[in-house]
Design a protein around this motif. Structure first.
Motif, PDB file in Angstrom:
ATOM      1  N   ILE A 149       0.678  -1.092   0.039  1.00 45.90           N
ATOM      2  CA  ILE A 149      -0.177  -0.069  -0.108  1.00 45.90           C
ATOM      3  C   ILE A 149       0.952   1.271  -0.012  1.00 45.90           C
ATOM      4  O   ILE A 149       0.761   2.161  -0.870  1.00 45.90           O
ATOM      5  N   TYR A 207       2.333   1.823  -3.254  1.00 42.43           N
ATOM      6  CA  TYR A 207       1.338   2.317  -4.416  1.00 42.43           C
ATOM      7  C   TYR A 207       0.917   3.684  -4.215  1.00 42.43           C
ATOM      8  O   TYR A 207       0.791   4.671  -5.015  1.00 42.43           O
ATOM      9  N   SER A 256       1.377   6.260  -6.853  1.00 40.85           N
ATOM     10  CA  SER A 256       0.154   6.578  -7.962  1.00 40.85           C
ATOM     11  C   SER A 256      -0.767   7.749  -7.348  1.00 40.85           C
ATOM     12  O   SER A 256      -1.425   8.080  -8.107  1.00 40.85           O
ATOM     13  N   TYR A 284      -9.169   9.438  -1.253  1.00 39.58           N
ATOM     14  CA  TYR A 284      -8.893   7.958  -1.850  1.00 39.58           C
ATOM     15  C   TYR A 284      -9.326   6.953  -0.892  1.00 39.58           C
ATOM     16  O   TYR A 284      -9.335   7.211   0.392  1.00 39.58           O
ATOM     17  N   PHE A 340      -8.171   3.037   0.701  1.00 39.95           N
ATOM     18  CA  PHE A 340      -7.361   1.730   0.613  1.00 39.95           C
ATOM     19  C   PHE A 340      -7.977   0.690   1.489  1.00 39.95           C
ATOM     20  O   PHE A 340      -7.940   0.865   2.875  1.00 39.95           O
ATOM     21  N   ALA A 357     -10.521   7.185  -6.055  1.00 44.20           N
ATOM     22  CA  ALA A 357     -10.352   5.843  -6.629  1.00 44.20           C
ATOM     23  C   ALA A 357     -10.616   4.709  -5.236  1.00 44.20           C
ATOM     24  O   ALA A 357     -10.175   5.239  -4.103  1.00 44.20           O
ATOM     25  N   VAL A 371      -8.833   1.492  -3.785  1.00 43.90           N
ATOM     26  CA  VAL A 371      -7.613   0.482  -3.848  1.00 43.90           C
ATOM     27  C   VAL A 371      -7.909  -0.635  -2.937  1.00 43.90           C
ATOM     28  O   VAL A 371      -7.876  -0.503  -1.873  1.00 43.90           O
ATOM     29  N   THR A 398      -6.340  -4.901  -2.472  1.00 39.82           N
ATOM     30  CA  THR A 398      -5.697  -5.985  -2.817  1.00 39.82           C
ATOM     31  C   THR A 398      -6.549  -7.058  -3.548  1.00 39.82           C
ATOM     32  O   THR A 398      -7.616  -7.221  -3.219  1.00 39.82           O
ATOM     33  N   GLN A 415      -9.444  -0.047  -8.057  1.00 42.68           N
ATOM     34  CA  GLN A 415      -8.271  -0.353  -8.431  1.00 42.68           C
ATOM     35  C   GLN A 415      -7.635  -1.621  -7.683  1.00 42.68           C
ATOM     36  O   GLN A 415      -8.054  -1.678  -6.557  1.00 42.68           O
ATOM     37  N   CYS A 416      -6.916  -2.376  -8.175  1.00 45.72           N
ATOM     38  CA  CYS A 416      -6.036  -3.477  -7.507  1.00 45.72           C
ATOM     39  C   CYS A 416      -4.708  -3.585  -7.495  1.00 45.72           C
ATOM     40  O   CYS A 416      -3.945  -3.367  -8.367  1.00 45.72           O
ATOM     41  N   ILE A 417      -4.177  -3.721  -6.274  1.00 42.70           N
ATOM     42  CA  ILE A 417      -2.837  -4.032  -5.911  1.00 42.70           C
ATOM     43  C   ILE A 417      -2.626  -5.717  -6.018  1.00 42.70           C
ATOM     44  O   ILE A 417      -3.171  -6.429  -5.216  1.00 42.70           O
TER      45      ILE A 417
END
Length: 252
Positions: free
Chosen positions: A84, A87, A91, A178, A180, A201, A203, A205, A221-223
């Motif tokens: 994370i 990222y 990003s 954002y 996460f 976004a 994000v 995993t 969005q994907c990690i």
């Protein structure tokens, strides 16, 4: 059940060691009796894995780290935090002037750890719940005015809390918001809420596959954390230390 049967099949085929890799531990939120006559399902899952014959568990970001104590076998609880952080630095523009926000008091420890490593401020949102999935009111502790707000949580289920938190942050003057989350469960109205939310976004995993969700919701969005799990498997198989993975992302 499939996992338990496969562990048992390996065991009765005389394998010397069985390691179960469980990226998203099931029933992790049911780790204590929150009211009388409630089950402790996480302990039941731990017992079932042990009885089936697992010798080692590799998992990621347990909802409550004391779940490791439910097992009498070694448990490696890996963290998505290094991925994370990587990222965020790569990003998110202007991350140096961001604020890391916890959507509840329980995640304060996780958020302070990330804020310290990024050397930025943190804030938290205090919420009062009416019942299990409904939040009554929210109070922001800390300042986000004119900054990028980054919400961090360990799982996103119905997304009611984080969407309300996003509204609260925008109301408090945040420029961009954002989110996460390690485990993207996205049940019920989650995707509809995210599409209508104020996030730039969301994000997550891929501890839970996200391909279908990403098609339905462009904000997701994907990690990829497969490298962390792969390196953990390699290290445990060769008898090496896994500690390096708690603070670093393995190089592909």
């Amino acid at each position: 059940m499939e996992l338990l049967i496969m562990i048992n099949a390996c065991k009765i085929a005389s394998s010397c060691r069985v390691a179960a890799v469980i990226p998203a531990f099931p029933y992790a939120r049911q780790d204590k009796k929150d009211k009388s006559r409630a089950p402790i399902s996480a302990k039941l899952v731990a017992n079932m894995l042990s009885v089936a014959g697992a010798d080692h568990i590799i998992t990621m970001d347990l909802h409550a780290s004391q779940i490791q104590g439910f097992f009498d076998i070694p448990v490696d609880n890996l963290y998505a935090e290094p991925a994370i952080l990587k990222y965020i630095k790569e990003s998110i523009p202007n991350w140096q002037s961001s604020v890391i926000v916890s959507p509840d008091a329980g995640g304060a420890k996780r958020v302070t750890s990330i804020a310290d490593r990024l050397n930025v401020d943190f804030a938290l949102i205090h919420k009062e719940r009416k019942r299990a999935n409904e939040v009554e009111k929210m109070t922001l502790v800390g300042s986000v005015e004119g900054k990028v707000a980054i919400l961090v949580d360990d799982m996103a289920d119905t997304c009611g809390t984080i969407c309300m938190a996003a509204d609260k942050l925008v109301e408090a003057g945040a420029e961009k918001v954002y989110a996460f989350c390690v485990h993207g469960i996205f049940s019920g109205p989650a995707l509809t809420r995210l599409n209508a939310s104020k996030f730039e976004a969301v994000v997550v995993t891929n501890t839970i596959p996200q391909d279908e969700n990403m098609k339905k919701c462009p904000k997701i969005q994907c990690i990829d954390i497969s490298m962390i799990l792969a390196e953990a498997i390699r290290r445990t198989h060769n008898g090496e230390s896994v500690s390096y993975l708690f603070s670093h992302v393995p190089i592909c």
